[in-house]
Design a protein around this motif. Structure first.
Motif, PDB file in Angstrom:
ATOM      1  N   ASP A   1      -4.807  10.533  -1.535  1.00 43.78           N
ATOM      2  CA  ASP A   1      -5.588   9.630  -0.675  1.00 43.78           C
ATOM      3  C   ASP A   1      -6.004  10.328   0.616  1.00 43.78           C
ATOM      4  OD1 ASP A   1      -5.166   7.656  -2.571  1.00 43.78           O
ATOM      5  OD2 ASP A   1      -3.353   6.908  -1.580  1.00 43.78           O
ATOM      6  N   VAL A   2      -5.073  11.060   1.212  1.00 49.26           N
ATOM      7  CA  VAL A   2      -5.411  11.805   2.441  1.00 49.26           C
ATOM      8  C   VAL A   2      -6.469  12.855   2.143  1.00 49.26           C
ATOM      9  CG1 VAL A   2      -4.489  13.274   4.265  1.00 49.26           C
ATOM     10  CG2 VAL A   2      -3.123  11.373   3.393  1.00 49.26           C
TER      11      VAL A   2
ATOM     12  N   GLN B   1       2.677   6.719   5.881  1.00 49.87           N
ATOM     13  CA  GLN B   1       3.389   5.684   5.126  1.00 49.87           C
ATOM     14  C   GLN B   1       4.518   5.091   5.967  1.00 49.87           C
ATOM     15  OE1 GLN B   1       2.563   4.676   1.811  1.00 49.87           O
ATOM     16  NE2 GLN B   1       3.905   2.991   2.453  1.00 49.87           N
TER      17      GLN B   1
ATOM     18  N   ALA C   1       0.536  12.143   4.653  1.00 57.99           N
ATOM     19  CA  ALA C   1       0.724  10.976   3.792  1.00 57.99           C
ATOM     20  C   ALA C   1       2.099  10.353   4.020  1.00 57.99           C
ATOM     21  CB  ALA C   1       0.554  11.390   2.325  1.00 57.99           C
TER      22      ALA C   1
ATOM     23  N   VAL D   1       0.854  -1.194   0.000  1.00 61.20           N
ATOM     24  CA  VAL D   1       0.000   0.000   0.000  1.00 61.20           C
ATOM     25  C   VAL D   1       0.886   1.239   0.000  1.00 61.20           C
ATOM     26  CG1 VAL D   1      -1.746   1.299   1.256  1.00 61.20           C
ATOM     27  CG2 VAL D   1      -1.835  -1.201   1.198  1.00 61.20           C
ATOM     28  N   THR D   2       0.576   2.163  -0.928  1.00 64.25           N
ATOM     29  CA  THR D   2       1.287   3.434  -0.999  1.00 64.25           C
ATOM     30  C   THR D   2       0.295   4.563  -0.744  1.00 64.25           C
ATOM     31  OG1 THR D   2       2.826   2.524  -2.632  1.00 64.25           O
ATOM     32  CG2 THR D   2       2.719   4.939  -2.411  1.00 64.25           C
ATOM     33  N   ILE D   3       0.519   5.305   0.315  1.00 58.04           N
ATOM     34  CA  ILE D   3      -0.364   6.399   0.698  1.00 58.04           C
ATOM     35  C   ILE D   3       0.132   7.683   0.052  1.00 58.04           C
ATOM     36  CG2 ILE D   3      -1.386   7.692   2.609  1.00 58.04           C
ATOM     37  CD1 ILE D   3      -0.854   5.284   4.396  1.00 58.04           C
ATOM     38  N   THR D   4      -0.739   8.328  -0.716  1.00 57.92           N
ATOM     39  CA  THR D   4      -0.397   9.572  -1.415  1.00 57.92           C
ATOM     40  C   THR D   4      -1.174  10.731  -0.805  1.00 57.92           C
ATOM     41  OG1 THR D   4      -2.156   9.296  -3.058  1.00 57.92           O
ATOM     42  CG2 THR D   4      -0.022   8.261  -3.534  1.00 57.92           C
TER      43      THR D   4
END
Length: 718
Positions: free
Chosen positions: A208-209, A247, A243, A202-205
């Motif tokens: 996404d936030v 991460q 983000a 999972v990559t939080i960008t």
């Protein structure tokens, strides 16, 4: 400004602290009220403010009733006597008069009636709030609404569970480890999961936030950090930092305790449950795939939801209702099923024949219903009444609020006006029909209509707030005069009674030696109040002036600058003689004038010979709709008393008005209703008495606006 602080942040807790500090700074800059006692002791009460105020009134009234009963029973302690005197302050009742017992009983009965009225108001407001919550829940989650109706929500009243038992119960579920019995089923599960492809990392960008914050409610109850979602939406620069830090937390598979600790509220399932009972504090169960049985009430509720959302107009709903009712030519099977469907059809028919609208106000949302037959009868009565009424006797239509309920009533009358408008033969008759429809709307929604006629019903140019303040100033000045008379030795009964009323509720007696000093203090206090009220009038006037100038700057800057260079004349001073004014304007408007035609007329004729005549004007319903759309809603009307708002609402009249205006254009004639107006004379100079020094402003009939907008009026002979 937050970028520097956020770039230096190393973990989510520090970022949360920075955001909370920024939110605190915004509140202090805006002057918002902050609680300094901490959030643990600053929780707001579940009881709304209006109910708290009413309950305080009831408590005070009950305490006063107790004091009055004690005094009536013979208790003459100073505190009791003082309370009784305050209860009769401002009246002519004295504690030494012979019928004081009767007065006490009347006062007690009056307080009991007030308590009953306040209790009724609490019940009425509570029912209104319940209806509002049910209407909102019906639109968002119908299943939850029906469950709440079948199983009412528990209020949580009764004995509170023991705190130690509650903590031990939930600690056993949440904190203590549990050893599960592992059997052969573990091998089966492991073999089945062997072929599952692992999830991609999972990559939080920042996007996404941003999306997660956008979908969250603004002011939902926060956790331990006390930070609402509103601030995360406002401080957009924090999304990148959050983000990155989330991460890092995800990669390390650890979260700070700030994000794993929350505030838990326990909601009882049953009335008066205790912690020792089985399942007393478990979460409420939720069925994922319920089987909903369609009942008569459920179907009627769905019909009302369609009516609220304005999916169909009234004509379409009536057509659907006729199609839903079985005809006499149906087969025998339908006749056999008629008894079972009778109640369901009645409910649906009643729902379709009601105009149901959800309208918002200060206290919440209220669902209003109105029978369409009642609307038709009110419309018929208003139109018949208006047709036989002279223009000067028409009532003054109020300016109604632009609410959903009022708009729905206007839309409901639209198809009903078709029959009347099709039978209209002239503009005056159409105007009468539209005025009757507007009058019907005002009566349906309960708006206050003046019955004294528009000739005597003109409102004052002074705003209501200024009149109220000036009335207070006038009463205070009159009271100052009475106090000065009494201080000078005037002891007439009226003066003495006024002074006693002015000192009511205090410990001042007219026989005490320093009464002169007390009167002087009271006079000075009233003078200070008059000065404060005068300052308030000036402050409100300046605010109104600024508002008008800002609005004029947006619409017509040239007019604003002209008004600043040449202030508007107030018109104070001696008014011109009425006979001279009428004679002056009659010589300009009514008497024919013979102009001397010279050689220049032949030159003008020769120059105009080559001009191509204008094409014939064709008025369409779209032209009428466009002219009405650009007109202000509540601009001052003419003799007919019809505002532009009603021409916008009753859209079915556009085609009829277009046809009748076209006929008037072809015949080059207009009824006197559209060539007569109300003229107001505005002075050009201060204290002008010469009629020629006044500028006329005429409010003609509202439909003449359509002529002005198309340049038609100049082509018609008045």
């Amino acid at each position: 400004m937050l970028v520097t602080y956020l770039e230096a942040s190393r973990d989510p807790c520090e970022t949360d602290s920075i955001l909370f500090g920024a939110a605190l700074a915004v509140c202090r800059i805006m002057g918002a009220k902050l609680s300094t006692a901490g959030r643990t002791t600053g929780q707001s009460s579940a009881i709304p403010a209006w109910r708290t105020r009413i309950e305080e009134r009831i408590a005070k009234a009950r305490a006063l009733i107790g004091r009055l009963i004690c005094f009536r029973s013979g208790n003459t302690r100073p505190r009791i006597v003082r309370s009784v005197r305050m209860a009769f302050a401002g009246t002519n009742v004295s504690l030494s008069q012979p019928n004081i017992m009767q007065k006490l009983t009347e006062r007690i009965d009056d307080l009991k009636q007030r308590i009953a009225a306040w209790g009724k108001r609490i019940r009425r407001y509570t029912e209104r709030s319940t209806r509002f919550n049910q209407n909102r829940l019906f639109q968002s989650d119908q299943k939850r609404l029906y469950k709440s109706l079948e199983r009412p929500m528990v209020s949580g009243t009764g004995p509170v569970p023991n705190q130690a038992d509650t903590v031990a119960f939930w600690r056993s579920l949440w904190s203590e480890p549990v050893n599960h019995n592992e059997g052969p089923w573990m091998e089966v599960v492991a073999s089945q999961c062997a072929g599952i492809t692992p999830m991609d990392p999972v990559t939080i960008t920042p996007d996404d936030v941003d999306e997660a914050v956008r979908m969250a409610p603004n002011l939902k109850s926060p956790g331990l950090d006390g930070l609402h979602h509103y601030w995360l939406k406002g401080f957009v620069v924090c999304h990148t930092v959050l983000a990155r830090q989330f991460q890092e937390v995800l990669n390390q598979k650890s979260l700070p305790s700030l994000f794993t600790t929350g505030i838990t509220h326990l909601v009882p399932k049953g009335q008066g449950r205790k912690g020792g009972e089985t399942g007393g504090f478990a979460y409420l169960e939720v069925e994922l795939e319920p089987s909903v049985t369609v009942t008569e009430q459920n179907l009627a509720d769905r019909v009302q939801y369609i009516l609220r959302s304005n999916t169909f107009d009234v004509t379409e709903l009536e057509r659907l209702r006729r199609e839903a009712v079985p005809s006499s030519g149906e087969n025998a099977a339908a006749e056999d099923a008629a008894p079972q469907l009778a109640e369901q059809t009645a409910n649906v028919d009643a729902a379709v024949n009601r105009l149901v609208v959800v309208d918002s106000n200060d206290d919440g949302t209220v669902a209003q219903e109105l029978e369409l037959e009642q609307i038709r009868s009110t419309l018929e009565e208003a139109i018949v009444e208006t047709r036989s009424m002279p223009l000067e006797n028409r009532p003054r239509l109020p300016r109604i609020a632009l609410s959903k309920w009022n708009r729905a009533v206007v839309r409901a009358l639209n198809p009903m006006l078709v029959t009347y408008l099709e039978a209209s033969r002239e503009l005056c008759e159409t105007d009468s029909i539209l005025f009757g429809a507007a009058l019907a709307v005002c009566r349906i929604i309960g708006a206050k209509v003046s019955t004294a006629g528009r000739a005597t019903g003109h409102s004052s140019a002074i705003p209501a707030w200024r009149r109220r303040i000036e009335e207070r100033i006038a009463r205070a000045r009159a009271l100052i005069g009475r106090l000065i008379c009494f201080r000078s030795g005037n002891t007439r009964p009226r003066i003495v009674r006024t002074v006693r009323m002015a000192l009511a509720g205090t410990n001042i007696s007219l026989s005490q030696p320093d009464i002169t000093q007390k009167l002087t203090e009271r006079i000075d206090d009233l003078k200070q109040r008059i000065a404060a009220w005068g300052k308030r009038i000036r402050r409100y006037t300046e605010r109104s002036t600024r508002f008008n100038q800002n609005r004029l700057f947006q619409s017509d800057q040239k007019r604003l600058y002209e008004s600043l260079e040449r202030p508007i004349v107030s018109g104070t001073g001696s008014a011109p003689n009425q006979a001279d004014t009428v004679a002056f304007w009659r010589s300009l408007w009514s008497e024919p004038v013979n102009h001397n035609e010279g050689p220049w007329t032949e030159v003008v004729v020769s120059q105009c010979a080559g001009i191509t005549p204008m094409d014939p004007v064709t008025i369409t319903p779209d032209d009428v709709a466009e002219a009405v759309r650009r007109a202000p809603n509540w601009k001052s009307s003419g003799l007919d008393g019809l505002y532009h708002y009603w021409l916008k609402g009753f859209m079915v009249c556009h085609a009829v008005l277009a046809r009748q205006f076209q006929e008037a254009l072809n015949q080059k004639s207009l009824p006197s209703l559209f060539t007569t107006g109300i003229t107001h004379l505005v002075p050009k100079d201060q204290g002008a008495t010469d009629p020629s020094k006044y500028r006329p402003i005429t409010h003609d009939s509202i439909n003449t606006t359509l002529h002005h907008s198309h340049g038609i009026k100049d082509r018609l002979s008045p």
